[in-house]
Scaffold this motif. Structure first.
Motif, PDB file in Angstrom:
ATOM      1  N   UNK A 121       0.836  -1.201   0.000  1.00 28.83           N
ATOM      2  CA  UNK A 121       0.000   0.000   0.000  1.00 28.83           C
ATOM      3  C   UNK A 121       0.872   1.254   0.000  1.00 28.83           C
ATOM      4  N   UNK A 122       1.897   1.273   0.855  1.00 33.17           N
ATOM      5  CA  UNK A 122       2.763   2.450   0.959  1.00 33.17           C
ATOM      6  C   UNK A 122       3.548   2.687  -0.328  1.00 33.17           C
ATOM      7  N   UNK A 123       4.098   1.607  -0.909  1.00 40.82           N
ATOM      8  CA  UNK A 123       4.879   1.759  -2.145  1.00 40.82           C
ATOM      9  C   UNK A 123       3.977   2.222  -3.286  1.00 40.82           C
ATOM     10  N   UNK A 124       2.770   1.649  -3.390  1.00 44.29           N
ATOM     11  CA  UNK A 124       1.834   2.064  -4.446  1.00 44.29           C
ATOM     12  C   UNK A 124       1.431   3.518  -4.265  1.00 44.29           C
ATOM     13  N   UNK A 125       1.304   3.933  -3.029  1.00 45.21           N
ATOM     14  CA  UNK A 125       0.945   5.322  -2.728  1.00 45.21           C
ATOM     15  C   UNK A 125       2.067   6.275  -3.136  1.00 45.21           C
ATOM     16  N   UNK A 126       3.316   5.872  -2.838  1.00 44.50           N
ATOM     17  CA  UNK A 126       4.457   6.722  -3.140  1.00 44.50           C
ATOM     18  C   UNK A 126       4.795   6.747  -4.620  1.00 44.50           C
ATOM     19  N   UNK A 127       4.794   5.576  -5.265  1.00 44.27           N
ATOM     20  CA  UNK A 127       5.230   5.494  -6.662  1.00 44.27           C
ATOM     21  C   UNK A 127       4.119   5.779  -7.658  1.00 44.27           C
ATOM     22  N   UNK A 128       2.922   5.297  -7.377  1.00 42.47           N
ATOM     23  CA  UNK A 128       1.830   5.404  -8.343  1.00 42.47           C
ATOM     24  C   UNK A 128       0.742   6.372  -7.917  1.00 42.47           C
TER      25      UNK A 128
END
Length: 307
Positions: A121-128
């Motif tokens: 969730x955090x990576x998708x929020x930051x990258x996408x």
């Protein structure tokens, strides 16, 4: 030529949901059962050698699955960049994860790995810039609580845990989460078997390099050639389950789900691990583990309405 995939790979919404659910449950089952097999194999085979055997068998199986799209799909625009995601997983994730596991306790590693859905969730929020619905975030939180209950012993016993080992497991889990997010951007461009095979070829090259370095430095003893045919076949079979089938099915499901929703389905993996451990290793789960498993299943069922 990737545009030709648009029509045949766009089923009706109802069928899309059925495909995603079936693929995600199948991938979770493969990872859960194969984890038990790998635990059994590591008593005989070194971690770096096991990874090479498993990935070799997996790549061979995936290339067979990709035959209908061979060879032109491998020459499609963007396949090289998509394949490089394989450095993250299985390359770095499993290489670093196995090293970390050797430096910390299995219990500690299981607790840290439970954070993967949150990291996705955090990576998708930051990258996408993908912010999942509040309901889905709530379901993920409930599922992570269930994961910690399934790993109940790990909350009380850290065994041989170390800060270095724990740090490596955290890093490996972050790489795994990043793999899910980045792969979600390219799953619609290539058939699942083609994408998985390309990524795992890159992962295999990475794993072989690590194996040769480890053997040269004398950090691990024993060679693949010294293994019995039966042990090699067992290791290869576990690789087909853990890497070929699991990743193939997961990429199929990821085509129709957001990274956060896909991460929620990952929480089913330890449930199948409990089943496999009971059937093959005769390990009886505790009441806390069963309660955690029920919590996970409930969270996944509730999460379907937010996909």
């Amino acid at each position: 030529m990737s545009e030709t995939l648009a029509t045949p790979l766009a089923p009706a919404p109802g069928k899309r949901r059925w495909i995603a659910v079936s693929a995600m449950i199948g991938s979770a089952a493969c990872w859960g059962f194969a984890t038990v097999m790998s635990r059994d194999l590591l008593d005989t085979i070194s971690s770096s050698a096991l990874l090479v055997i498993q990935l070799t068998a997996s790549v061979a199986a995936l290339l067979l699955l990709a035959i209908p799209n061979t060879p032109w799909r491998y020459r499609s625009s963007g396949i090289g960049r998509a394949a490089l995601i394989g450095i993250l997983e299985p390359g770095l994730t499993y290489t670093i994860g196995l090293v970390g596991l050797s430096l910390t306790s299995a219990n500690s590693a299981s607790v840290i790995s439970a954070s993967e859905p949150v990291l996705i969730v955090l990576v998708a929020w930051l990258l996408l810039r993908q912010r999942p619905p509040l309901g889905l975030i709530t379901c993920i939180g409930i599922a992570v609580l269930g994961l910690l209950m399934v790993s109940g012993e790990a909350l009380l016993e850290r065994g041989q845990a170390s800060s270095v080992g724990d740090g490596l497991i955290v890093l490996a889990t972050l790489f795994a989460a990043s793999y899910v997010v980045l792969s979600s951007k390219v799953t619609g461009d290539f058939p699942a078997a083609t994408l998985a095979s390309a990524q795992q070829i890159v992962g295999l090259v990475f794993a072989v390099s690590v194996f040769l370095i480890v053997q040269t430095l004398g950090l691990e003893h024993g060679t693949i050639a010294s293994l019995s045919p039966g042990m090699l076949a067992y290791a290869a079979f576990s690789g087909v389950i853990q890497y070929a089938l699991a990743f193939w099915l997961y990429l199929i499901g990821l085509r129709y789900l957001s990274p956060a929703a896909a991460g929620l389905w990952l929480t089913l993996v330890p449930i199948f691990g409990l089943i496999g451990a009971y059937v093959w290793l005769h390990e009886v789960p505790t009441g806390l583990m069963l309660a955690g498993a029920a919590l996970i299943i409930g969270a996944v069922v509730m999460g379907r309405s937010h996909e």
